[in-house]
Design a protein around this motif. Structure first.
Motif, PDB file in Angstrom:
ATOM      1  N   ASP A   1       0.837  -1.207   0.000  1.00 28.14           N
ATOM      2  CA  ASP A   1       0.000   0.000   0.000  1.00 28.14           C
ATOM      3  C   ASP A   1       0.868   1.251   0.000  1.00 28.14           C
ATOM      4  OD1 ASP A   1      -2.369  -1.444   0.066  1.00 28.14           O
ATOM      5  OD2 ASP A   1      -2.568  -1.341   2.234  1.00 28.14           O
ATOM      6  N   GLU A   2       1.856   1.244   0.849  1.00 30.39           N
ATOM      7  CA  GLU A   2       2.733   2.408   1.034  1.00 30.39           C
ATOM      8  C   GLU A   2       3.678   2.611  -0.146  1.00 30.39           C
ATOM      9  OE1 GLU A   2       6.619   3.280   3.811  1.00 30.39           O
ATOM     10  OE2 GLU A   2       4.932   2.213   4.722  1.00 30.39           O
ATOM     11  N   VAL A   3       4.387   1.544  -0.514  1.00 27.53           N
ATOM     12  CA  VAL A   3       5.440   1.651  -1.533  1.00 27.53           C
ATOM     13  C   VAL A   3       4.869   1.877  -2.926  1.00 27.53           C
ATOM     14  CG1 VAL A   3       7.329   0.425  -2.670  1.00 27.53           C
ATOM     15  CG2 VAL A   3       7.068   0.278  -0.191  1.00 27.53           C
ATOM     16  N   PHE A   4       3.858   1.105  -3.314  1.00 26.42           N
ATOM     17  CA  PHE A   4       3.284   1.248  -4.656  1.00 26.42           C
ATOM     18  C   PHE A   4       2.710   2.651  -4.862  1.00 26.42           C
ATOM     19  CE2 PHE A   4       2.208  -3.598  -4.953  1.00 26.42           C
ATOM     20  CZ  PHE A   4       3.567  -3.880  -4.939  1.00 26.42           C
ATOM     21  N   GLY A   5       2.010   3.139  -3.842  1.00 23.84           N
ATOM     22  CA  GLY A   5       1.419   4.470  -3.947  1.00 23.84           C
ATOM     23  C   GLY A   5       2.469   5.560  -4.097  1.00 23.84           C
ATOM     24  N   LYS A   6       3.548   5.440  -3.323  1.00 24.42           N
ATOM     25  CA  LYS A   6       4.625   6.433  -3.398  1.00 24.42           C
ATOM     26  C   LYS A   6       5.307   6.405  -4.759  1.00 24.42           C
ATOM     27  CE  LYS A   6       7.686   9.398  -1.660  1.00 24.42           C
ATOM     28  NZ  LYS A   6       8.698   9.462  -2.724  1.00 24.42           N
ATOM     29  N   ILE A   7       5.566   5.207  -5.284  1.00 22.18           N
ATOM     30  CA  ILE A   7       6.230   5.103  -6.592  1.00 22.18           C
ATOM     31  C   ILE A   7       5.336   5.669  -7.685  1.00 22.18           C
ATOM     32  CG2 ILE A   7       7.028   3.464  -8.353  1.00 22.18           C
ATOM     33  CD1 ILE A   7       8.124   1.741  -6.100  1.00 22.18           C
ATOM     34  N   LEU A   8       4.033   5.373  -7.631  1.00 21.96           N
ATOM     35  CA  LEU A   8       3.107   5.928  -8.627  1.00 21.96           C
ATOM     36  C   LEU A   8       3.114   7.454  -8.561  1.00 21.96           C
ATOM     37  CD1 LEU A   8       0.874   5.758 -10.741  1.00 21.96           C
ATOM     38  CD2 LEU A   8      -0.776   5.504  -8.870  1.00 21.96           C
TER      39      LEU A   8
ATOM     40  N   LYS B   1      -4.660  -0.263  -7.128  1.00 20.42           N
ATOM     41  CA  LYS B   1      -4.940  -1.286  -6.131  1.00 20.42           C
ATOM     42  C   LYS B   1      -3.980  -2.450  -6.348  1.00 20.42           C
ATOM     43  CE  LYS B   1      -9.891  -0.227  -5.727  1.00 20.42           C
ATOM     44  NZ  LYS B   1     -11.274  -0.783  -5.829  1.00 20.42           N
ATOM     45  N   HIS B   2      -3.943  -3.372  -5.400  1.00 18.43           N
ATOM     46  CA  HIS B   2      -3.102  -4.557  -5.581  1.00 18.43           C
ATOM     47  C   HIS B   2      -3.749  -5.752  -4.909  1.00 18.43           C
ATOM     48  CE1 HIS B   2      -1.597  -4.672  -1.400  1.00 18.43           C
ATOM     49  NE2 HIS B   2      -1.660  -3.344  -1.459  1.00 18.43           N
ATOM     50  N   LYS B   3      -3.428  -6.933  -5.428  1.00 17.48           N
ATOM     51  CA  LYS B   3      -3.846  -8.186  -4.816  1.00 17.48           C
ATOM     52  C   LYS B   3      -2.946  -9.290  -5.339  1.00 17.48           C
ATOM     53  CE  LYS B   3      -7.408  -9.715  -8.118  1.00 17.48           C
ATOM     54  NZ  LYS B   3      -8.836 -10.114  -8.257  1.00 17.48           N
ATOM     55  N   MET B   4      -2.993 -10.458  -4.723  1.00 14.40           N
ATOM     56  CA  MET B   4      -2.163 -11.577  -5.159  1.00 14.40           C
ATOM     57  C   MET B   4      -2.668 -12.106  -6.499  1.00 14.40           C
ATOM     58  SD  MET B   4       0.246 -12.087  -2.993  1.00 14.40           S
ATOM     59  CE  MET B   4       0.720 -11.851  -1.267  1.00 14.40           C
ATOM     60  N   LEU B   5      -1.799 -12.082  -7.503  1.00 13.83           N
ATOM     61  CA  LEU B   5      -2.124 -12.585  -8.839  1.00 13.83           C
ATOM     62  C   LEU B   5      -1.199 -13.738  -9.166  1.00 13.83           C
ATOM     63  CD1 LEU B   5      -2.386  -9.129 -10.667  1.00 13.83           C
ATOM     64  CD2 LEU B   5      -4.280 -10.493  -9.760  1.00 13.83           C
TER      65      LEU B   5
ATOM     66  N   ASN C   1      -7.798   2.409 -13.987  1.00 14.43           N
ATOM     67  CA  ASN C   1      -7.642   1.581 -12.793  1.00 14.43           C
ATOM     68  C   ASN C   1      -6.460   0.621 -12.977  1.00 14.43           C
ATOM     69  OD1 ASN C   1      -9.916   2.688 -11.477  1.00 14.43           O
ATOM     70  ND2 ASN C   1     -11.269   1.369 -12.673  1.00 14.43           N
ATOM     71  N   ILE C   2      -5.405   0.830 -12.218  1.00 17.12           N
ATOM     72  CA  ILE C   2      -4.221  -0.025 -12.285  1.00 17.12           C
ATOM     73  C   ILE C   2      -4.286  -1.063 -11.170  1.00 17.12           C
ATOM     74  CG2 ILE C   2      -1.706  -0.110 -12.046  1.00 17.12           C
ATOM     75  CD1 ILE C   2      -1.566   2.656 -13.261  1.00 17.12           C
ATOM     76  N   LEU C   3      -4.094  -2.315 -11.539  1.00 18.16           N
ATOM     77  CA  LEU C   3      -4.060  -3.406 -10.565  1.00 18.16           C
ATOM     78  C   LEU C   3      -2.687  -4.047 -10.600  1.00 18.16           C
ATOM     79  CD1 LEU C   3      -5.533  -5.317  -8.557  1.00 18.16           C
ATOM     80  CD2 LEU C   3      -6.128  -6.744 -10.533  1.00 18.16           C
ATOM     81  N   LEU C   4      -2.004  -4.096  -9.464  1.00 13.03           N
ATOM     82  CA  LEU C   4      -0.675  -4.700  -9.373  1.00 13.03           C
ATOM     83  C   LEU C   4      -0.721  -5.980  -8.558  1.00 13.03           C
ATOM     84  CD1 LEU C   4       1.634  -1.622  -8.642  1.00 13.03           C
ATOM     85  CD2 LEU C   4       1.093  -2.661 -10.854  1.00 13.03           C
ATOM     86  N   ASN C   5       0.235  -6.834  -8.824  1.00 11.04           N
ATOM     87  CA  ASN C   5       0.419  -8.054  -8.040  1.00 11.04           C
ATOM     88  C   ASN C   5       1.126  -7.683  -6.736  1.00 11.04           C
ATOM     89  OD1 ASN C   5       1.123 -10.584  -7.012  1.00 11.04           O
ATOM     90  ND2 ASN C   5       1.538 -11.441  -9.037  1.00 11.04           N
ATOM     91  N   THR C   6       0.526  -8.038  -5.603  1.00  2.72           N
ATOM     92  CA  THR C   6       1.130  -7.728  -4.306  1.00  2.72           C
ATOM     93  C   THR C   6       2.540  -8.307  -4.200  1.00  2.72           C
ATOM     94  OG1 THR C   6      -1.090  -7.830  -3.341  1.00  2.72           O
ATOM     95  CG2 THR C   6       0.759  -7.790  -1.806  1.00  2.72           C
ATOM     96  N   GLU C   7       2.796  -9.422  -4.902  1.00  2.00           N
ATOM     97  CA  GLU C   7       4.119 -10.060  -4.874  1.00  2.00           C
ATOM     98  C   GLU C   7       5.226  -9.125  -5.342  1.00  2.00           C
ATOM     99  OE1 GLU C   7       5.157 -13.771  -4.510  1.00  2.00           O
ATOM    100  OE2 GLU C   7       3.642 -13.295  -3.012  1.00  2.00           O
ATOM    101  N   LEU C   8       4.857  -8.073  -6.077  1.00  2.00           N
ATOM    102  CA  LEU C   8       5.864  -7.126  -6.555  1.00  2.00           C
ATOM    103  C   LEU C   8       6.616  -6.441  -5.423  1.00  2.00           C
ATOM    104  CD1 LEU C   8       4.330  -5.227  -9.620  1.00  2.00           C
ATOM    105  CD2 LEU C   8       6.523  -6.418  -9.544  1.00  2.00           C
ATOM    106  N   ILE C   9       6.056  -6.437  -4.227  1.00  2.00           N
ATOM    107  CA  ILE C   9       6.735  -5.812  -3.103  1.00  2.00           C
ATOM    108  C   ILE C   9       8.048  -6.533  -2.790  1.00  2.00           C
ATOM    109  CG2 ILE C   9       5.676  -7.168  -1.253  1.00  2.00           C
ATOM    110  CD1 ILE C   9       6.413  -3.357  -1.262  1.00  2.00           C
TER     111      ILE C   9
END
Length: 233
Positions: A134-141, A159-163, A175-183
């Motif tokens: 939540d923190e890192v993806f938002g800051k990078i965007l 948003k993000h969730k496990m893909l 609407n951008i959806l990222l894989n939480t695993e990217l963290i």
């Protein structure tokens, strides 16, 4: 299959030997870390060993690179001593049990230390990853939107969730959806995936125009993509 083995500094290097009709010796290091030498027929072992030793430093560098980008999807047991990734670095898991109090995480000096009274380590780590995502993806965007004002007129949400099969997606309405695993990936890998999805706001398909735009904004995107793909091997 024959094998040679020798010491290089504090490391033991092992290489499997295959013979073929080729005229020159070929040396390869694979993602699993194994070394395979393909040599011309009837080549003496001593000559193969001599050639391999000259490549010792390179072999260890390749093995370290593959170790750094090992698959994120490897099944974990969530037990002490196991390694877990965060932002491209590996941390050895340390669990410190307490009888009461709140769970805490600490990443320092290659250690992921969890102080907790809970026995469900997997749940704790996954919750931690989601919070940090939540923190890192938002800051990078946010940083990318400042760096590349070409996207300023789009209404973008993230948003993000496990893909299971992809790193991200982007709908036509922003609407951008990222894989939480990217963290678990490096920061520049996350930047690449988000920028890739942002480019789809302008070019929905993987057209030549899409790749031209991506290359203009991130000239080394292919190198970053390749490293990310190694992690999925």
């Amino acid at each position: 299959m024959e094998q040679i083995e020798y010491r290089y500094g504090s490391k033991i290097i092992k290489a499997e030997i295959q013979y073929s009709n080729r005229k020159t010796l070929d040396l390869r290091v694979f993602p699993e870390g194994n070394v395979i030498v393909t040599a011309p027929l009837n080549t003496e072992d001593c000559k193969i060993l001599e050639k391999v030793k000259l490549k010792s430093k390179w072999i260890l560098q390749q093995q370290r690179t593959f170790e750094l980008y090992k698959p994120f999807t490897t099944e974990k047991l969530f037990i002490p001593g196991e390694t877990h990734r965060y932002l491209g670095r590996q941390y050895k898991l340390v669990i410190s049990k307490i009888n009461k109090g709140r769970t805490s995480f600490n990443l320092s000096k290659g250690l992921m230390t969890i102080t907790t009274k809970s026995s469900d380590t997997e749940k704790l780590i996954n919750k931690y990853y989601k919070l940090k995502a939540d923190e890192v993806f938002g800051k990078i965007l946010s940083d990318l939107l400042i760096e590349f004002p070409i996207f300023k007129n789009y209404n973008i949400s993230l948003k993000h969730k496990m893909l299971k099969k992809r790193w991200g997606s982007c709908s036509t309405d922003g609407n951008i959806l990222l894989n939480t695993e990217l963290i678990k990936a490096s920061k520049n890998s996350i930047e690449y995936v988000i920028l890739h999805e942002l480019c789809h706001l302008i070019h929905p398909n993987h057209s030549k125009a899409f790749y031209n735009l991506l290359t203009e904004l991130l000239p080394n995107w292919q190198k970053i993509k390749n490293k990310l793909e190694i992690s999925l091997a």
